[in-house]
Design an enzyme around this catalytic site. Sequence first.
Site, PDB file in Angstrom:
ATOM      1  N   LYS A 163     106.599  95.547 129.104  1.00 16.04           N
ATOM      2  CA  LYS A 163     106.641  95.635 127.658  1.00 16.04           C
ATOM      3  C   LYS A 163     108.005  95.817 126.737  1.00 16.04           C
ATOM      4  O   LYS A 163     108.881  95.626 125.853  1.00 16.04           O
ATOM      5  CB  LYS A 163     105.774  96.560 127.433  1.00 16.04           C
ATOM      6  CG  LYS A 163     105.344  96.422 125.650  1.00 16.04           C
ATOM      7  CD  LYS A 163     103.482  97.207 125.912  1.00 16.04           C
ATOM      8  CE  LYS A 163     102.874  97.558 123.989  1.00 16.04           C
ATOM      9  NZ  LYS A 163     101.765  98.207 124.236  1.00 16.04           N
ATOM     10  N   ASP A 164     108.400  97.064 127.533  1.00 22.04           N
ATOM     11  CA  ASP A 164     110.127  96.941 127.048  1.00 22.04           C
ATOM     12  C   ASP A 164     111.027  95.771 127.609  1.00 22.04           C
ATOM     13  O   ASP A 164     111.756  95.301 125.395  1.00 22.04           O
ATOM     14  CB  ASP A 164     110.580  98.384 128.010  1.00 22.04           C
ATOM     15  CG  ASP A 164     110.313  99.943 127.414  1.00 22.04           C
ATOM     16  OD1 ASP A 164     109.294  99.460 126.707  1.00 22.04           O
ATOM     17  OD2 ASP A 164     110.241 100.665 127.957  1.00 22.04           O
TER      18      ASP A 164
ATOM     19  N   GLU B 299     126.481 105.118 103.988  1.00 21.62           N
ATOM     20  CA  GLU B 299     126.050 103.851 104.597  1.00 21.62           C
ATOM     21  C   GLU B 299     124.918 104.427 104.378  1.00 21.62           C
ATOM     22  O   GLU B 299     124.331 105.525 103.915  1.00 21.62           O
ATOM     23  CB  GLU B 299     126.329 103.790 105.789  1.00 21.62           C
ATOM     24  CG  GLU B 299     127.810 103.643 106.710  1.00 21.62           C
ATOM     25  CD  GLU B 299     127.479 101.752 106.306  1.00 21.62           C
ATOM     26  OE1 GLU B 299     128.258 101.198 105.579  1.00 21.62           O
ATOM     27  OE2 GLU B 299     127.800 101.700 107.705  1.00 21.62           O
TER      28      GLU B 299
ATOM     29  N   SER C  45     104.344 110.598 128.238  1.00 19.59           N
ATOM     30  CA  SER C  45     104.318 110.185 126.635  1.00 19.59           C
ATOM     31  C   SER C  45     103.005 110.597 126.595  1.00 19.59           C
ATOM     32  O   SER C  45     102.145 110.855 126.852  1.00 19.59           O
ATOM     33  CB  SER C  45     104.600 108.485 126.954  1.00 19.59           C
ATOM     34  OG  SER C  45     105.548 108.260 127.746  1.00 19.59           O
TER      35      SER C  45
ATOM     36  N   HIS D 122     110.039 113.294 131.153  1.00 22.34           N
ATOM     37  CA  HIS D 122     109.205 112.880 132.582  1.00 22.34           C
ATOM     38  C   HIS D 122     108.325 114.122 133.030  1.00 22.34           C
ATOM     39  O   HIS D 122     107.454 114.066 133.620  1.00 22.34           O
ATOM     40  CB  HIS D 122     109.685 112.254 133.907  1.00 22.34           C
ATOM     41  CG  HIS D 122     110.168 110.727 132.984  1.00 22.34           C
ATOM     42  ND1 HIS D 122     110.413 109.691 134.079  1.00 22.34           N
ATOM     43  CD2 HIS D 122     110.267 109.597 131.873  1.00 22.34           C
ATOM     44  CE1 HIS D 122     110.430 108.615 134.065  1.00 22.34           C
ATOM     45  NE2 HIS D 122     110.963 108.738 132.550  1.00 22.34           N
TER      46      HIS D 122
END
Lengths: 222, 409
Positions: free
Chosen positions: B244-245, B288, B220, B216
């Site tokens: 959107k998230d 894994e 972005s 922040h």
Amino acid sequence: MLGTFDRAAAQRGYQVYRQVCASCHGLKHVRYQYLQKIGFSKAQVKAIAAEYQVRDGPDDEGEMYDRPGKPSDTFVGPYKNKKAAQAANNGSYPPDLSLITKARAGGADYLYALLTGYQELPPANVDLVPGKYYNPYFPGGQIAMAPPLLEGVVTYDDGTVATPKQMAHDVTTFLAWASEPELEQRRRLGIQWLIFLSIFTIVCYLLKRSYWKIIKKKSSNS
Amino acid sequence: MAKQSQNPYRHPFVRWIEHRLPIISFFEHTLKHYQVPKNLSFLWTGGFIAGFMLVVMIITGILLAMHYIPHPDHAFDSVERIMREVNFGWLIRYLHANGASLFFLVVYMHMFRSIYYGSYKSPRELLWIIGMIIFLIMMATAFLGYVLPWGQMSYWGATVITNLFTAIPWVGDSILEWLLGAPYVGAPALNKFFALHYLLPFLMFLMVFIHVWALHTNGSNNPTGVEPKTAEDTIPFHPYYTVKDLLSITAFMVIFAFFIFFAPNFFGEPENYIPADPMVTPAHIVPEWYFLPFYAILRAIPDKLGGFVAMISSILVLFALPWIDRSKVRSLTFRPISRALFWVFILDVIILGWAGAKPAEGNYIIIGQFATAYYFIHFLILVPLVSRFEKPSGLPESLSAYYKNSCHD
């Protein structure tokens, strides 16, 4: 997608386990009362449990004692411990079958193939170790377990003809259930969740599109 | 009184809170007034999904810890008890086990997105480094967690990996014994691993806050890599990116639910449903899937210490990425040579993963060695050279100009 276990086959499979496999293999994560889930009645389960002797205690005198099994007990294994199992089987350890279809690559298909895949005469290039049996499905091809499901080894209570293939199919069904008793509930719940989440995703898509309409419009006009 | 007059809220309860703790204006500031480039693609929702997965893992993990017993004699059986006898225990455990795999999947996409769009470049170097620290803690947490069910792969994986510490000259054996509480993986190690597996996610949670703080501060990056210049370039985070998230996370959950309910052991090894047995070594020990590329790098070097150093270096080199890449242009969209190199690098990582899953013999080793060499050549030679000399092409004036064109398509 909504697989269910064939109850009749699973019950016959229990009979195969009880009369054949159980002499060497344990089933320690399964409680007798779970058998009700594949269609045995409460009374049947009580009788099945009572066939076993469970070591319990100590009692008020501090002694361990044997008592008949209760439905809430887990399956009593054939051996006291791993060393005893190995001593009785030429050093090989018959694995517990509670998780057998999850613990082998190929799962239930592997188990069925193994049970029906014994070959009396090994190929010429295989040097069979004394006391072992040839089974191409077993890693290395040589297994310490003698072919267990021979013609006539089990007589089914429900009158089904107990061919080796039928027995293999039934016991595989039973052990697949023992490995994943939650399977039916899981898939039922899965369908519900997939439907709910898909609809919710579509709603969110429409919501997103309506919010973003103005941004897209502004951007292409400017 | 001056302060009170700044209180912009009407509702008495909100006013009351705001006056004592300005948390309402804080959220308004970080969500509604936080301006974000308007051209972020769905790849930019990965961070939010990763944060969501961390919360899912912590919640399911706490529930599992209520029933799990960290002792070699009971661990495997207590997990089976969760699966069979705890109400919806199978669901909690499958959420946790598959959650780990999908968490890694999302984090890898998040990292590759940063690499493709140059999100690690100035002024976001620290943001990238904090992210890498989160990734390191996450790897440690995943490794420790995989040991807990105490199956064959748990036990032997732990044995192989902790054994690497003995490669350290002079003090290796002592370090191993200190880590495990014994010279081998056993009861003290399992107990320690459980304690650390419970602790580290909270450390991750803290780092995520710092990560978001750093994010922040400069905002972005975006698919063009061009910083926003005018008000036209940005939109408020809320409601545009919250919605959107939200869409992204519901779509993600459809995939998550599919694995949990219909293929819960897809990412797992059948071998791990066999209780740990120190006397029986599995035919081949594999970690894994999310560790496979690093495992391949470890095995590519025939020397134990060398392999260990190579594996650590393959992660450390990522920390230095902001200084390895010399180009001022962020997005690979406008750097054709680097873009091609990026996809070759992705292919290289996939080959490494594939080689890591194969037995350590013959051609698999040789392929793993070539892929390992290329991994380091990419970061130490190709990226520094190409980023210095490559001429960017088609760099737009502003992100709005670029966005406008893509809207017309």
